[in-house]
Design a protein around this motif. Structure first.
Motif, PDB file in Angstrom:
ATOM      1  N   ILE A  94      30.899  -6.118  19.120  1.00  0.00           N
ATOM      2  CA  ILE A  94      31.578  -7.012  18.180  1.00  0.00           C
ATOM      3  C   ILE A  94      30.523  -7.628  17.269  1.00  0.00           C
ATOM      4  O   ILE A  94      29.646  -8.361  17.732  1.00  0.00           O
ATOM      5  CB  ILE A  94      32.356  -8.123  18.908  1.00  0.00           C
ATOM      6  CG1 ILE A  94      33.353  -7.518  19.898  1.00  0.00           C
ATOM      7  CG2 ILE A  94      33.082  -9.008  17.899  1.00  0.00           C
ATOM      8  CD1 ILE A  94      34.072  -8.545  20.756  1.00  0.00           C
ATOM      9  N   LEU A  95      30.589  -7.285  15.999  1.00  0.00           N
ATOM     10  CA  LEU A  95      29.673  -7.845  15.014  1.00  0.00           C
ATOM     11  C   LEU A  95      30.345  -9.053  14.376  1.00  0.00           C
ATOM     12  O   LEU A  95      31.343  -8.920  13.672  1.00  0.00           O
ATOM     13  CB  LEU A  95      29.336  -6.807  13.954  1.00  0.00           C
ATOM     14  CG  LEU A  95      28.469  -7.256  12.773  1.00  0.00           C
ATOM     15  CD1 LEU A  95      27.137  -7.814  13.266  1.00  0.00           C
ATOM     16  CD2 LEU A  95      28.254  -6.118  11.797  1.00  0.00           C
ATOM     17  N   GLN A 129      33.450  -0.374  17.661  1.00  0.00           N
ATOM     18  CA  GLN A 129      32.842  -1.543  17.037  1.00  0.00           C
ATOM     19  C   GLN A 129      33.906  -2.315  16.276  1.00  0.00           C
ATOM     20  O   GLN A 129      34.676  -1.743  15.515  1.00  0.00           O
ATOM     21  CB  GLN A 129      31.720  -1.151  16.074  1.00  0.00           C
ATOM     22  CG  GLN A 129      31.105  -2.351  15.337  1.00  0.00           C
ATOM     23  CD  GLN A 129      30.089  -1.939  14.290  1.00  0.00           C
ATOM     24  OE1 GLN A 129      29.318  -1.018  14.500  1.00  0.00           O
ATOM     25  NE2 GLN A 129      30.093  -2.629  13.157  1.00  0.00           N
ATOM     26  N   ILE A 130      33.928  -3.611  16.511  1.00  0.00           N
ATOM     27  CA  ILE A 130      34.810  -4.513  15.772  1.00  0.00           C
ATOM     28  C   ILE A 130      33.922  -5.411  14.922  1.00  0.00           C
ATOM     29  O   ILE A 130      32.973  -6.018  15.426  1.00  0.00           O
ATOM     30  CB  ILE A 130      35.664  -5.374  16.717  1.00  0.00           C
ATOM     31  CG1 ILE A 130      36.506  -4.492  17.641  1.00  0.00           C
ATOM     32  CG2 ILE A 130      36.559  -6.322  15.924  1.00  0.00           C
ATOM     33  CD1 ILE A 130      37.213  -5.267  18.743  1.00  0.00           C
ATOM     34  N   THR A 131      34.189  -5.473  13.647  1.00  0.00           N
ATOM     35  CA  THR A 131      33.439  -6.341  12.742  1.00  0.00           C
ATOM     36  C   THR A 131      34.350  -7.465  12.283  1.00  0.00           C
ATOM     37  O   THR A 131      35.435  -7.209  11.759  1.00  0.00           O
ATOM     38  CB  THR A 131      32.922  -5.564  11.513  1.00  0.00           C
ATOM     39  OG1 THR A 131      32.059  -4.519  11.954  1.00  0.00           O
ATOM     40  CG2 THR A 131      32.162  -6.481  10.573  1.00  0.00           C
ATOM     41  N   ALA A 143      34.370 -18.060  16.479  1.00  0.00           N
ATOM     42  CA  ALA A 143      34.449 -17.797  17.920  1.00  0.00           C
ATOM     43  C   ALA A 143      35.895 -17.691  18.388  1.00  0.00           C
ATOM     44  O   ALA A 143      36.214 -16.887  19.270  1.00  0.00           O
ATOM     45  CB  ALA A 143      33.728 -18.895  18.690  1.00  0.00           C
ATOM     46  N   SER A 144      36.781 -18.491  17.817  1.00  0.00           N
ATOM     47  CA  SER A 144      38.193 -18.445  18.219  1.00  0.00           C
ATOM     48  C   SER A 144      38.821 -17.101  17.891  1.00  0.00           C
ATOM     49  O   SER A 144      39.791 -16.690  18.535  1.00  0.00           O
ATOM     50  CB  SER A 144      38.970 -19.573  17.539  1.00  0.00           C
ATOM     51  OG  SER A 144      39.042 -19.362  16.138  1.00  0.00           O
ATOM     52  N   ALA A 145      38.269 -16.407  16.887  1.00  0.00           N
ATOM     53  CA  ALA A 145      38.765 -15.071  16.548  1.00  0.00           C
ATOM     54  C   ALA A 145      38.076 -13.993  17.377  1.00  0.00           C
ATOM     55  O   ALA A 145      38.697 -12.996  17.754  1.00  0.00           O
ATOM     56  CB  ALA A 145      38.543 -14.805  15.064  1.00  0.00           C
ATOM     57  N   VAL A 146      36.798 -14.198  17.686  1.00  0.00           N
ATOM     58  CA  VAL A 146      36.003 -13.168  18.351  1.00  0.00           C
ATOM     59  C   VAL A 146      36.211 -13.132  19.862  1.00  0.00           C
ATOM     60  O   VAL A 146      36.394 -12.052  20.458  1.00  0.00           O
ATOM     61  CB  VAL A 146      34.503 -13.375  18.039  1.00  0.00           C
ATOM     62  CG1 VAL A 146      33.625 -12.543  18.972  1.00  0.00           C
ATOM     63  CG2 VAL A 146      34.214 -13.028  16.598  1.00  0.00           C
ATOM     64  N   MET A 147      36.192 -14.278  20.526  1.00  0.00           N
ATOM     65  CA  MET A 147      36.166 -14.295  21.992  1.00  0.00           C
ATOM     66  C   MET A 147      37.404 -13.683  22.649  1.00  0.00           C
ATOM     67  O   MET A 147      37.283 -13.076  23.724  1.00  0.00           O
ATOM     68  CB  MET A 147      35.923 -15.719  22.497  1.00  0.00           C
ATOM     69  CG  MET A 147      34.602 -16.332  22.015  1.00  0.00           C
ATOM     70  SD  MET A 147      33.172 -15.211  22.113  1.00  0.00           S
ATOM     71  CE  MET A 147      32.919 -15.115  23.880  1.00  0.00           C
TER      72      MET A 147
END
Length: 419
Positions: A94-95, A129-131, A143-147
């Motif tokens: 995850i980038l 891979q998620i960017t 972070a609320s979108a990534v975690m």
């Protein structure tokens, strides 16, 4: 009839999207529907295995790797780097990109990273891979979108690959991270950097019912050959001395690469300071005074259980050592006899030569050993970090000692003495 034509059109579009996904091209997706989009793409790839000229694909994932960056060219450089890392560490990468620009936005892309494992069958091993790119958003929002995207029941590594690091910025990501990786070699704010890193290690240990976040520093990893050379020099079976010389250490000089245009040498001494912190924490040295001199010189004084130890950081030209890297380490011990250990890079040899000089006046060298100097690029350093999930108490103690040194060093304009 029209319905059938539309269905075929959609099928062709879906197949094209799947092929682009498997080829590594980024495909923009709705950030709220990333999991369903990925599921659809992998299912489509599995269905089309028999028809694909490139061969069947197998999805593999053994960990999560989050790479946070604020670099402007992150999409290209970081994507290339992640693609190389994934070859050896199959993962969901995850980038997470955080940039200051307008208009405010939060967008996401997905792609597969594949490599062929069998030329005969054309079989491919694939990861994803998620960017996620946030424009003018806080790290809390990012972070609320990534975690929520991390895969459960797999270890979570986070690499903070940004020029500025702080506890407040990193905190929103930490609740689910197992290992947090930084690089003090690219951050010039030495004291705040190590204070915030120590805070992460200390506060994470206090989380009730949750495992601690293990922290590491790529600069600590770069210093490993130097630490090994020094340690083995005082190991009787490996070097010329024995541990009984350690309490007699009276001086330590470290030469480090210095940029002449640097406003202050302190931020360039992070690698050297980690080595000093390592020795100080292991041998019970307590910092007593610190002074920033001219031409990149830093002078420190320690109390070693009643004995005095003078430590000097000496700036050298970049042809002797790259900016921030170590050029040589010289340690003098006067008990049980006068000896000097010199560890230095050897011209023409990819290693560290360690020489023992006995006596103050004779300067006669007795014995020499060559240690490998692992001048590893960034991606190789990360490879090593991804092989280790465990806590590193030696590193933590070294950081704590480094914070003590820097607190004294930066007090009163870099000319301080403990009372």
């Amino acid at each position: 009839m029209t319905t059938g034509a539309s269905t075929k059109s959609r099928q062709r579009d879906s197949q094209a999207t799947t092929e682009e996904f498997l080829s590594g091209k980024l495909a923009q997706v709705d950030i709220k529907r990333i999991e369903s989009e990925l599921k659809s793409l992998w299912e489509s790839a599995a269905r089309s295995d028999k028809e694909r000229a490139q061969g069947p694909v197998t999805r593999v994932c053994v960990m999560n790797l989050i790479m946070y960056t604020d670099h402007r060219e992150a999409e290209k450089s970081a994507t290339d780097l992640l693609g190389d890392i994934i070859l050896r560490h199959p993962c969901r990468a995850i980038l997470a990109i955080c940039r200051e620009s307008a208009p405010r936005a939060l967008e996401a892309w997905v792609s597969a990273r594949c490599h062929r494992t069998d030329e005969k069958t054309q079989k491919q091993i694939c990861c994803e891979q998620i960017t996620v790119r946030g424009e003018s958003v806080s790290t809390k929002e990012l972070a609320s979108a990534v975690m929520p995207m991390i895969l459960a029941d797999l270890p979570v590594f986070m690499w903070w690959n940004a020029e500025e690091f702080s506890f407040d910025k990193a905190k929103p990501f930490l609740s689910s991270v197992d290992r947090f990786i930084v690089d003090s070699g690219i951050d010039s704010g030495a004291l705040q950097f190590f204070c915030d890193l120590l805070k992460i290690m200390n506060e994470s240990n206090a989380r009730s019912g949750e495992p601690a976040v293990s922290c590491s520093d790529l600069n600590w990893r770069r210093s490993a050959p130097w630490r090994e050379a020094v340690a083995l020099a005082f190991e009787k079976r490996q070097g010329q001395l024995s541990p009984e010389y350690l309490p007699g250490i009276s001086s330590l000089d470290i030469r480090y690469g210095y940029a002449n245009d640097a406003a202050s040498p302190v931020g360039l001494t992070n690698q050297a300071l980690l080595i000093i912190g390592w020795l100080a924490s292991a041998l019970g040295w307590r910092p007593q005074s610190a002074k920033v001199g001219e031409k990149g010189r830093v002078e420190l004084a320690f109390d070693a259980r009643g004995n005095k130890v003078a430590v000097n950081l000496i700036a050298v030209a970049t042809d002797e050592a790259a900016v921030g890297d170590i050029g040589s380490i010289q340690i003098h011990s006067n008990k049980p006899e006068d000896v000097t250990i010199v560890a230095s890079q050897q011209p023409g040899n990819p290693g560290i030569g360690v020489t023992c000089l006995r006596g103050i006046s004779s300067q006669k060298a007795q014995g020499a050993t060559l240690f490998e100097l692992d001048e590893a690029p960034e991606r190789q350093l990360i490879d090593k970090e991804l092989e280790n999930l465990g806590d590193e108490p030696v590193f933590k103690r070294s950081v704590a000692s480094t914070v003590e040194i820097l607190t004294l060093l930066t007090k009163d304009g870099g000319n301080s003495q403990r009372r």
